[in-house]
Design a protein around this motif. Structure first.
Motif, PDB file in Angstrom:
ATOM      1  N   SER A  32     -28.612  64.719 144.014  1.00 38.79           N
ATOM      2  CA  SER A  32     -27.755  65.857 143.701  1.00 38.79           C
ATOM      3  C   SER A  32     -27.922  66.254 142.238  1.00 38.79           C
ATOM      4  CB  SER A  32     -26.291  65.497 143.957  1.00 38.79           C
ATOM      5  OG  SER A  32     -25.833  64.550 143.007  1.00 38.79           O
ATOM      6  N   PRO A  33     -27.616  67.507 141.885  1.00 40.95           N
ATOM      7  CA  PRO A  33     -27.662  67.906 140.465  1.00 40.95           C
ATOM      8  C   PRO A  33     -26.762  67.043 139.595  1.00 40.95           C
ATOM      9  CG  PRO A  33     -27.541  69.847 141.865  1.00 40.95           C
ATOM     10  CD  PRO A  33     -27.335  68.663 142.760  1.00 40.95           C
ATOM     11  N   ALA A  34     -25.608  66.635 140.143  1.00 41.17           N
ATOM     12  CA  ALA A  34     -24.711  65.775 139.366  1.00 41.17           C
ATOM     13  C   ALA A  34     -25.377  64.441 139.045  1.00 41.17           C
ATOM     14  CB  ALA A  34     -23.416  65.547 140.145  1.00 41.17           C
ATOM     15  N   ARG A  35     -26.091  63.873 140.046  1.00 40.19           N
ATOM     16  CA  ARG A  35     -26.788  62.610 139.821  1.00 40.19           C
ATOM     17  C   ARG A  35     -27.913  62.790 138.806  1.00 40.19           C
ATOM     18  NH1 ARG A  35     -27.053  57.588 138.634  1.00 40.19           N
ATOM     19  NH2 ARG A  35     -28.620  56.341 139.690  1.00 40.19           N
ATOM     20  N   LEU A  36     -28.597  63.932 138.851  1.00 42.13           N
ATOM     21  CA  LEU A  36     -29.655  64.202 137.880  1.00 42.13           C
ATOM     22  C   LEU A  36     -29.094  64.213 136.463  1.00 42.13           C
ATOM     23  CD1 LEU A  36     -32.561  64.962 137.146  1.00 42.13           C
ATOM     24  CD2 LEU A  36     -31.960  67.364 137.565  1.00 42.13           C
ATOM     25  N   GLU A  37     -27.914  64.838 136.279  1.00 39.56           N
ATOM     26  CA  GLU A  37     -27.301  64.863 134.950  1.00 39.56           C
ATOM     27  C   GLU A  37     -27.024  63.447 134.453  1.00 39.56           C
ATOM     28  OE1 GLU A  37     -26.764  67.476 132.916  1.00 39.56           O
ATOM     29  OE2 GLU A  37     -27.839  68.656 134.408  1.00 39.56           O
ATOM     30  N   GLU A  38     -26.565  62.575 135.357  1.00 40.50           N
ATOM     31  CA  GLU A  38     -26.312  61.184 134.962  1.00 40.50           C
ATOM     32  C   GLU A  38     -27.604  60.497 134.523  1.00 40.50           C
ATOM     33  OE1 GLU A  38     -24.500  59.362 138.300  1.00 40.50           O
ATOM     34  OE2 GLU A  38     -22.544  60.330 138.033  1.00 40.50           O
ATOM     35  N   LEU A  39     -28.679  60.723 135.258  1.00 38.28           N
ATOM     36  CA  LEU A  39     -29.955  60.093 134.920  1.00 38.28           C
ATOM     37  C   LEU A  39     -30.498  60.614 133.597  1.00 38.28           C
ATOM     38  CD1 LEU A  39     -31.731  60.065 138.411  1.00 38.28           C
ATOM     39  CD2 LEU A  39     -30.442  58.235 137.309  1.00 38.28           C
ATOM     40  N   LEU A  40     -30.287  61.896 133.317  1.00 43.01           N
ATOM     41  CA  LEU A  40     -30.761  62.457 132.052  1.00 43.01           C
ATOM     42  C   LEU A  40     -29.968  61.913 130.874  1.00 43.01           C
ATOM     43  CD1 LEU A  40     -31.366  66.182 133.061  1.00 43.01           C
ATOM     44  CD2 LEU A  40     -33.090  64.425 132.620  1.00 43.01           C
ATOM     45  N   ARG A  41     -28.705  61.595 131.102  1.00 43.90           N
ATOM     46  CA  ARG A  41     -27.881  61.060 130.012  1.00 43.90           C
ATOM     47  C   ARG A  41     -28.309  59.650 129.619  1.00 43.90           C
ATOM     48  NH1 ARG A  41     -23.341  63.114 132.657  1.00 43.90           N
ATOM     49  NH2 ARG A  41     -22.598  61.030 133.185  1.00 43.90           N
ATOM     50  N   GLU A  42     -29.046  58.968 130.479  1.00 44.36           N
ATOM     51  CA  GLU A  42     -29.494  57.601 130.164  1.00 44.36           C
ATOM     52  C   GLU A  42     -30.318  57.573 128.895  1.00 44.36           C
ATOM     53  OE1 GLU A  42     -31.652  56.024 133.420  1.00 44.36           O
ATOM     54  OE2 GLU A  42     -29.897  55.744 134.693  1.00 44.36           O
ATOM     55  N   GLY A  43     -31.050  58.636 128.616  1.00 41.09           N
ATOM     56  CA  GLY A  43     -31.923  58.634 127.441  1.00 41.09           C
ATOM     57  C   GLY A  43     -31.370  59.427 126.286  1.00 41.09           C
ATOM     58  N   THR A  44     -30.074  59.765 126.332  1.00 42.74           N
ATOM     59  CA  THR A  44     -29.480  60.568 125.275  1.00 42.74           C
ATOM     60  C   THR A  44     -28.505  59.728 124.479  1.00 42.74           C
ATOM     61  OG1 THR A  44     -29.655  62.524 126.666  1.00 42.74           O
ATOM     62  CG2 THR A  44     -28.186  62.673 124.770  1.00 42.74           C
ATOM     63  N   ALA A  45     -28.794  59.508 123.237  1.00 43.68           N
ATOM     64  CA  ALA A  45     -27.884  58.733 122.383  1.00 43.68           C
ATOM     65  C   ALA A  45     -26.743  59.621 121.953  1.00 43.68           C
ATOM     66  CB  ALA A  45     -28.644  58.227 121.158  1.00 43.68           C
ATOM     67  N   THR A  46     -25.520  59.281 122.323  1.00 46.33           N
ATOM     68  CA  THR A  46     -24.365  60.103 121.954  1.00 46.33           C
ATOM     69  C   THR A  46     -23.942  59.830 120.526  1.00 46.33           C
ATOM     70  OG1 THR A  46     -22.064  60.592 122.428  1.00 46.33           O
ATOM     71  CG2 THR A  46     -22.786  58.377 122.950  1.00 46.33           C
ATOM     72  N   ASP A  47     -23.560  60.867 119.811  1.00 48.03           N
ATOM     73  CA  ASP A  47     -23.099  60.671 118.445  1.00 48.03           C
ATOM     74  C   ASP A  47     -21.587  60.600 118.394  1.00 48.03           C
ATOM     75  OD1 ASP A  47     -23.405  64.148 117.325  1.00 48.03           O
ATOM     76  OD2 ASP A  47     -22.427  63.233 119.054  1.00 48.03           O
ATOM     77  N   LEU A  48     -20.944  60.411 119.499  1.00 50.33           N
ATOM     78  CA  LEU A  48     -19.488  60.346 119.537  1.00 50.33           C
ATOM     79  C   LEU A  48     -19.008  58.946 119.860  1.00 50.33           C
ATOM     80  CD1 LEU A  48     -18.772  63.728 121.286  1.00 50.33           C
ATOM     81  CD2 LEU A  48     -18.455  63.163 118.904  1.00 50.33           C
ATOM     82  N   ARG A  49     -19.895  57.987 119.767  1.00 50.51           N
ATOM     83  CA  ARG A  49     -19.541  56.588 119.950  1.00 50.51           C
ATOM     84  C   ARG A  49     -18.968  56.299 121.314  1.00 50.51           C
ATOM     85  NH1 ARG A  49     -16.653  55.431 114.064  1.00 50.51           N
ATOM     86  NH2 ARG A  49     -18.411  56.114 112.809  1.00 50.51           N
ATOM     87  N   GLU A  50     -19.391  57.055 122.324  1.00 53.31           N
ATOM     88  CA  GLU A  50     -18.958  56.795 123.687  1.00 53.31           C
ATOM     89  C   GLU A  50     -20.183  56.441 124.500  1.00 53.31           C
ATOM     90  OE1 GLU A  50     -16.558  58.849 127.369  1.00 53.31           O
ATOM     91  OE2 GLU A  50     -17.303  60.071 125.761  1.00 53.31           O
ATOM     92  N   PRO A  51     -20.310  55.222 124.970  1.00 54.27           N
ATOM     93  CA  PRO A  51     -21.498  54.848 125.730  1.00 54.27           C
ATOM     94  C   PRO A  51     -21.577  55.641 127.009  1.00 54.27           C
ATOM     95  CG  PRO A  51     -19.802  53.159 125.936  1.00 54.27           C
ATOM     96  CD  PRO A  51     -19.320  54.144 124.908  1.00 54.27           C
TER      97      PRO A  51
END
Length: 462
Positions: free
Chosen positions: A58-77
């Motif tokens: 699903s597109p929602a699942r794709l968004e989750e997979l893309l977030r795996e490689g994005t380091a957040t600058d808001l200190r939220e894993p």
């Protein structure tokens, strides 16, 4: 550089695709596919729907997979995506217990649970999940419908939604459209407290289902679905805006406009233009703001007066940024206040959010842009109350107040205000607020050695 997206790699291999074959089917170049999987970049918005379908997720699942490689600058894993949610009963209440696939495969559960692919059963009582027909369960899982709210929906309605996915012309009716509207309304209410990281995947899931059903629905049902989808797509655009992902935001605003036009919803078209003008403000592009807000005010949109008031304020802000005098800006703001005063009760859900409190906040922004930050601070101090906003919105307006304080020559108070804002931004994962705080840190450079200013800089850049 981001981290390798192992989940995306696994999804491609599970779909029996090589990087070369996936690139050919999209179409894209193989170098781009490698960059997505390595975490160096993300696919453009217009590619994501097709990419999700090729990967059979699903597109929602794709968004989750893309977030795996994005380091957040808001200190939220980034939230871990459980492979299986096992419904269990704790103190008489159903709870979804996350288990990874390896644990399931190595236990007796492997014989009891179905093969779930990339979807997981809902966090719903087992009696309600089991009460659904196997066809309906498979349909919901296959299409990635976010059914965590299954108990609120009711088992009969859930069955109906599942059937509509399989045969829109036969089963599509008001039950389904009401469900989608209720779900999107719920996500909007939760957004200000939970932030886009938690709200966005569910929203994208609903929009994907709306898109699928609308393709085969009757003309009347299609209009209803696209009208709801337009509002949902605009909301997705807002969520991406809060994440400071401009291209994704504009993509979903364009999608919202397309659906609003197809549904014949002229009010929504004007509303989307107004939201695009707000994106232009985030980018500090006053000329684009002015073009869009004038189109909002002069177009054939039949906008509620509350939205006309917001557009008049937006026009005043753009002109202030382009050098208009304070008197000229005040005349435009007077128009906005008169429109709001004459509006009376809420005429449309689209304008329900706009009230005197919000117009006061936007007026304060105009004062700062017009070179009167001290006047802006006075208005913030008088009207900015935490009880009147969500955590995310309160933090955002505090960042703007901190900027006005800094421009007024009050560095310590600006830094203290900015620190409270930074805390709210971290709680709600609001990158938009964080971006405004970076502007504040820039204004505070002459006072960079002060303790409070140094603490704010570390909070923003850490």
């Amino acid at each position: 550089m981001g981290e390798r997206r192992e989940g995306l790699v696994r999804a491609r291999k599970a779909a029996n695709l090589t990087q070369e074959k996936l690139a050919e089917l999209l179409p894209a170049d193989e170098k781009s596919v490698r960059a997505w999987e390595s975490g160096r970049s993300e696919p453009r918005p217009h590619r994501r729907d097709r990419l999700a379908r090729l990967l059979r997720i699903s597109p929602a699942r794709l968004e989750e997979l893309l977030r795996e490689g994005t380091a957040t600058d808001l200190r939220e894993p980034p939230p871990a995506a459980p492979s299986v949610l096992l419904p269990v009963v704790v103190d008489g209440r159903p709870v979804a217990l996350p288990l990874d696939r390896a644990t399931v495969a190595a236990s007796v559960l492997a014989r009891l649970l179905p093969a779930l692919g990339d979807a997981a059963p809902p966090a719903a009582p087992t009696t309600e999940w089991d009460a659904m027909s196997p066809l309906s369960r498979r349909s919901l899982l296959k299409n990635g419908l976010p059914v965590a709210a299954l108990p609120a929906l009711g088992i009969g309605s859930a069955e109906h939604v599942a059937r509509a996915l399989e045969n829109p012309r036969r089963y599509m009716d008001k039950t389904v459209t009401h469900y989608f509207r209720r779900q999107l309304d719920q996500y909007k209410m939760e957004d200000g407290e939970r932030g886009p990281a938690k709200t966005l995947p569910m929203t994208l899931g609903v929009l994907d289902i709306i898109d699928r059903i609308a393709r085969d629905a009757t003309a009347e049902d299609q209009r209803d679905l696209l009208q709801i989808g337009s509002e949902g797509a605009e909301f997705a655009g807002w969520l991406y805006r809060d994440r400071r992902q401009r291209e994704d935001s504009l993509y979903w605003h364009d999608r919202a406009m397309e659906w609003a036009q197809a549904a014949g919803d002229s009010t929504m078209q004007g509303y989307i233009l107004l939201k695009k003008a707000q994106v232009a403000y985030d980018e500090r592009d006053p000329r684009r703001m002015l073009i869009l807000t004038r189109a909002v005010r002069s177009g054939p949109w039949s906008l509620p007066q509350r939205l006309q008031a917001e557009a008049a304020q937006q026009e005043a802000r753009a002109e202030a940024m382009l050098g208009a005098t304070a008197d000229e800006v005040n005349r435009k703001l007077d128009v906005a206040w008169k429109l709001l005063d004459d509006a009376g009760p809420v005429e449309s859900p689209l304008g329900a959010h706009f009230n005197a409190t919000l117009l006061n906040m936007q007026t304060a922004i105009c004062y700062t842009e017009a070179g009167e930050p001290r006047r802006s601070v006075e208005l913030y101090e008088k009207t900015l109350k935490e009880t009147q906003f969500s955590r995310r919105d309160y933090g955002f307006f505090l960042s703007l107040m901190a900027n006005s304080l800094a421009l007024s020559g009050e560095p310590d108070q600006a830094a203290k205000t900015g620190l409270i804002s930074a805390h709210r931004a971290a709680e709600t994962n609001s990158r938009r607020t964080k971006e405004e705080l970076r502007r504040v840190v820039g204004v505070l450079k002459p006072w960079h050695n002060r303790p409070d200013v140094r603490e704010l800089r570390e909070a923003v850049n850490g």
